[in-house]
Design a protein around this motif. Structure first.
Motif, PDB file in Angstrom:
ATOM      1  N   THR A  88      -7.094  -6.049   0.885  1.00  0.00           N
ATOM      2  CA  THR A  88      -6.986  -5.313   2.152  1.00  0.00           C
ATOM      3  C   THR A  88      -7.295  -3.839   1.945  1.00  0.00           C
ATOM      4  O   THR A  88      -7.931  -3.206   2.779  1.00  0.00           O
ATOM      5  N   GLY A  89      -6.808  -3.298   0.827  1.00  0.00           N
ATOM      6  CA  GLY A  89      -7.041  -1.875   0.609  1.00  0.00           C
ATOM      7  C   GLY A  89      -6.733  -1.479  -0.817  1.00  0.00           C
ATOM      8  O   GLY A  89      -6.174  -2.257  -1.594  1.00  0.00           O
ATOM      9  N   ILE A  90      -7.138  -0.265  -1.120  1.00  0.00           N
ATOM     10  CA  ILE A  90      -6.914   0.276  -2.459  1.00  0.00           C
ATOM     11  C   ILE A  90      -6.127   1.581  -2.322  1.00  0.00           C
ATOM     12  O   ILE A  90      -6.558   2.493  -1.626  1.00  0.00           O
ATOM     13  N   ALA A  91      -4.966   1.636  -2.984  1.00  0.00           N
ATOM     14  CA  ALA A  91      -4.171   2.869  -2.936  1.00  0.00           C
ATOM     15  C   ALA A  91      -4.247   3.545  -4.286  1.00  0.00           C
ATOM     16  O   ALA A  91      -4.498   2.890  -5.305  1.00  0.00           O
ATOM     17  N   HIS A  92      -4.057   4.844  -4.296  1.00  0.00           N
ATOM     18  CA  HIS A  92      -3.876   5.465  -5.603  1.00  0.00           C
ATOM     19  C   HIS A  92      -2.762   6.499  -5.524  1.00  0.00           C
ATOM     20  O   HIS A  92      -2.393   6.964  -4.455  1.00  0.00           O
ATOM     21  N   VAL A 123      -4.075   3.161  -9.825  1.00  0.00           N
ATOM     22  CA  VAL A 123      -4.953   2.652  -8.778  1.00  0.00           C
ATOM     23  C   VAL A 123      -4.530   1.211  -8.506  1.00  0.00           C
ATOM     24  O   VAL A 123      -4.409   0.414  -9.437  1.00  0.00           O
ATOM     25  N   SER A 124      -4.260   0.914  -7.217  1.00  0.00           N
ATOM     26  CA  SER A 124      -3.726  -0.419  -6.898  1.00  0.00           C
ATOM     27  C   SER A 124      -4.595  -1.141  -5.877  1.00  0.00           C
ATOM     28  O   SER A 124      -4.925  -0.583  -4.818  1.00  0.00           O
ATOM     29  N   LEU A 125      -4.937  -2.387  -6.203  1.00  0.00           N
ATOM     30  CA  LEU A 125      -5.595  -3.263  -5.224  1.00  0.00           C
ATOM     31  C   LEU A 125      -4.484  -4.034  -4.525  1.00  0.00           C
ATOM     32  O   LEU A 125      -3.609  -4.595  -5.190  1.00  0.00           O
ATOM     33  N   VAL A 126      -4.516  -4.057  -3.197  1.00  0.00           N
ATOM     34  CA  VAL A 126      -3.464  -4.735  -2.443  1.00  0.00           C
ATOM     35  C   VAL A 126      -4.093  -5.730  -1.478  1.00  0.00           C
ATOM     36  O   VAL A 126      -5.085  -5.411  -0.806  1.00  0.00           O
ATOM     37  N   LEU A 153       0.851  -1.207   0.000  1.00  0.00           N
ATOM     38  CA  LEU A 153       0.000   0.000   0.000  1.00  0.00           C
ATOM     39  C   LEU A 153       0.881   1.250   0.000  1.00  0.00           C
ATOM     40  O   LEU A 153       0.619   2.195  -0.744  1.00  0.00           O
ATOM     41  N   SER A 154       1.927   1.260   0.843  1.00  0.00           N
ATOM     42  CA  SER A 154       2.816   2.422   0.904  1.00  0.00           C
ATOM     43  C   SER A 154       3.469   2.656  -0.444  1.00  0.00           C
ATOM     44  O   SER A 154       3.497   3.772  -0.959  1.00  0.00           O
ATOM     45  N   SER A 155       3.982   1.589  -1.053  1.00  0.00           N
ATOM     46  CA  SER A 155       4.706   1.782  -2.310  1.00  0.00           C
ATOM     47  C   SER A 155       3.739   2.160  -3.418  1.00  0.00           C
ATOM     48  O   SER A 155       4.121   2.765  -4.408  1.00  0.00           O
ATOM     49  N   ALA A 156       2.454   1.837  -3.236  1.00  0.00           N
ATOM     50  CA  ALA A 156       1.462   2.175  -4.256  1.00  0.00           C
ATOM     51  C   ALA A 156       0.856   3.555  -4.026  1.00  0.00           C
ATOM     52  O   ALA A 156      -0.051   3.953  -4.741  1.00  0.00           O
ATOM     53  N   GLY A 157       1.309   4.272  -3.009  1.00  0.00           N
ATOM     54  CA  GLY A 157       0.864   5.650  -2.858  1.00  0.00           C
ATOM     55  C   GLY A 157       0.220   6.021  -1.534  1.00  0.00           C
ATOM     56  O   GLY A 157      -0.038   7.196  -1.294  1.00  0.00           O
ATOM     57  N   ALA A 158      -0.058   5.052  -0.672  1.00  0.00           N
ATOM     58  CA  ALA A 158      -0.660   5.386   0.617  1.00  0.00           C
ATOM     59  C   ALA A 158       0.436   5.947   1.527  1.00  0.00           C
ATOM     60  O   ALA A 158       1.421   5.264   1.805  1.00  0.00           O
TER      61      ALA A 158
END
Lengths: 426, 426
Positions: free
Chosen positions: B253-257, B342-345, B203-208
């Motif tokens: 678990t979560g979606i980051a963008h 947009v990333s699904l993690v 999630l962090s690497s995907a933008g959160a």
């Protein structure tokens, strides 16, 4: 080709532009063939700002934390100066108090230097670096950071100069040396080429604010030559050093004045033994530093007692007197803060009788009333009305042959400005 | 009754008022029976200001001096917090990186922690002090101060937590935990009670932007439990810890963008072996981090190659392409910075096939065009138009069953605000 310590105060490093000027000056000194070590204060008003932050959080901040907080100010200026030097192609290395080997006692906020291990600074010089040392700070035997108190950077500079065996400790400020009197008050004041430690100490304690007394005392103790000079010009300033035969020719070296003291008069005091003792022990017990004391001739068993003390001690003096005046059955007390202390200073006074007589006559001829007098072997201080302070300095300056042929050009200050300036000087 | 490390970032200590809040919070934790150690960043924008001063004096400041300069920021905040705690009648003791025993390698400005000697902190706790540790800094084997790079204070906190064997490392910020998506974009986002290290890292690497990746990696390596929570409320936040059976139930678990990437398309590339290799080695050689790469089906021996990279790398990408496009005889290159990833993690993806299919279908049904795709075993990232980013996050959030019953009240942000926020988050 000398080994030089050069100390720059907060004003000299207040902005990136000023820091560049300091870097240029150090490099010029290197290019002239000298080895040079810089000692710096915190930038501009940094220390005041840090004190303000601390007091906002704790009215009585723990001393250890306070010293660590304040020491960051010099750590910022030392690294910035090192960077500025490096940007000009010279190698620089910054030193905290700890790294400079400045050991102190444990008295936080007013630590005294107990030892200095200057090996690392000497090594850095040998390796071609310009060492930049954080002023004002040291380290105690527990490894905790201590600070030397306000103006401690001058003391750091003298201590480093002694530690590395420097030829001279240059202290840069916004004035270009020590004058026979404040040139803004006495336009014919002359810059002194040199002055001995004792005269410098007396002038400082009498109100001349050029150098920190503590630094001068340290220099006297370890025989370090100080060169007080301007950060904004290349003019030679004043050397403070041991007395030499040529220096002793003048009877009076300089005239200082100080408008930060106040005069307190207790009226209608019963003239009985023990009364004065009671008053002055109570004042001392409340940390009021009384300077001059005058007791009038008593009349009908009643007298007046006057004393002077620093304006900063006045609240504590009032507190004491509110209590003691009733106890000793005196009538009242009065405060006069429109006074100035004018002091003649000179080691030459010791071998020249008649200084006091000439001073009193001079003031009398100029219709200046003397409110109190005190003396030391090399100082004669007289209290006069603040409004007459400039006139007193000027006529004494002329009477004791100190006048220069040239007239200082800066506009003469008002009594208020003089007062403000003098208090800042202290 | 726990042993807790509590880390407060620059915003949480930006003013004396905020520092008071932090002191209150630490004392409340003590009163609840815990032992607590604080780790602090520099106040507000202090670090930026110090960097600005340094750059004004030296465009390429020496690394050793720069680290010493920056380390003063945390020394100020640590002492102020210690003073604030003492003002409330509790004992506090501040620790620089050196005193906290944080040893690093010699890589100034991006040092890695190599060891931690936490004995002095443990002693201070045992003696009843609340230790306050300066984040972001350590000391290398030469005794020089190093800094850990931006966000290094989170890493300091995790390292201290590990060093003293803390039960939990609380990281306070302006958000109250980790959400299934950014609540400002997806109003039905849920706060997660817990998340495993791998999902958090993805999630962090995907933008959160809640936590520093490095700190999470350190925590994973040494199995330190992180509690990400709000500095402005008492709500329980999100625990980041090892995967537990109950945590693995959710597929996603979560979606980051992330709107900070840009898409570059090289058009009219001859479809010959070695051409792509030439392009991407040149980009890598110029420190451009390419993320996703798409090559279209070739037509008449000519193709288009697209890739995404961080916006910050764009100047170097342009520089490389201006040169390489001619060399490979391609037609031109185009830049599109109006994109969002947009990333699904979810670790659960590993055991749940069909995630990609469901995601593509969902976006298709919502008329959202997918510009590029990349995957890892626990992440599926899709590039879409920036204007459709919020819609993409929302429909995917619903489709994967992440929606909360309650709606987040904060007003939805504009695409520009989301973009700005996301870039800051990185």
């Amino acid at each position: 080709m000398s080994l030089i310590v050069a100390k720059f105060g907060g004003t000299s490093v207040a902005s990136p532009e000023r820091i560049q000027m300091v870097a240029k000056r150090l490099i010029a000194s290197r290019q002239a063939g000298n080895d040079v070590v810089a000692v710096v204060s915190a930038m501009g008003k940094t220390t005041d700002e840090l004190v303000g932050l601390a007091r906002a959080l704790n009215t009585d901040p723990p001393a250890r934390e306070m010293d660590r907080l304040l020491s960051t100010g010099e750590q910022v200026s030392m690294t910035l100066l090192a960077m500025a030097i490096e940007a000009r192609g010279y190698r620089a290395m910054s030193f905290t108090g700890r790294q400079a080997g400045i050991e102190t006692d444990c008295a936080h906020a007013r630590a005294k230097i107990s030892r200095i291990h200057a090996e690392r600074i000497k090594e850095a010089i040998a390796e071609g670096f310009i060492p930049v040392v954080a002023g004002f700070q040291g380290i105690d035997q527990n490894g905790d950071i201590t600070t030397l108190g306000r103006g401690g950077s001058d003391t750091t500079a003298v201590a480093v100069a002694w530690g590395i065996g420097a030829d001279v400790c240059e202290i840069y400020s916004d004035v270009d040396g020590v004058y026979t009197a404040d040139p803004r008050v006495a336009p014919r004041a002359k810059k002194l080429d040199e002055i001995n430690y004792d005269d410098m100490l007396e002038l400082s304690s009498a109100g001349a604010g050029v150098l920190q007394m503590r630094a001068v005392e340290f220099a006297r103790k370890f025989n370090v030559v100080i060169h007080s000079r301007s950060a904004f010009s290349d003019t030679t300033g004043t050397f403070i050093k041991e007395a030499t035969p040529s220096m002793e020719e003048a009877v009076i070296t300089g005239i200082a004045h100080d408008t930060s003291e106040v005069k307190v008069t207790i009226r209608g005091v019963p003239d009985m033994s023990g009364v004065a003792a009671k008053v002055f022990s109570a004042l001392a017990g409340n940390a009021v530093n009384t300077d001059m004391i005058i007791q009038n001739i008593s009349k009908d068993g009643i007298t007046d007692i006057s004393f002077t003390c620093p304006g900063a001690d006045l609240p504590r003096a009032k507190e004491t007197l509110d209590r003691i005046v009733g106890e000793i059955e005196a009538r009242e007390y009065l405060i006069d803060d429109d006074i100035a202390k004018v002091s003649l200073v000179g080691t030459g006074m010791k071998s020249s009788p008649g200084v006091a007589a000439r001073a009193f006559t001079t003031l009398g001829e100029n219709q200046i009333n003397i409110l109190a007098i005190s003396t030391s072997p090399i100082r004669l201080s007289m209290v006069v009305d603040a409004a007459q302070a400039a006139a007193a300095v000027q006529c004494l300056h002329t009477a004791f042959g100190l006048d220069s042929d040239s007239v200082f050009e800066e506009t003469q200050l008002s009594a208020e400005e003089i007062a403000a300036k003098m208090q800042k000087g202290r």
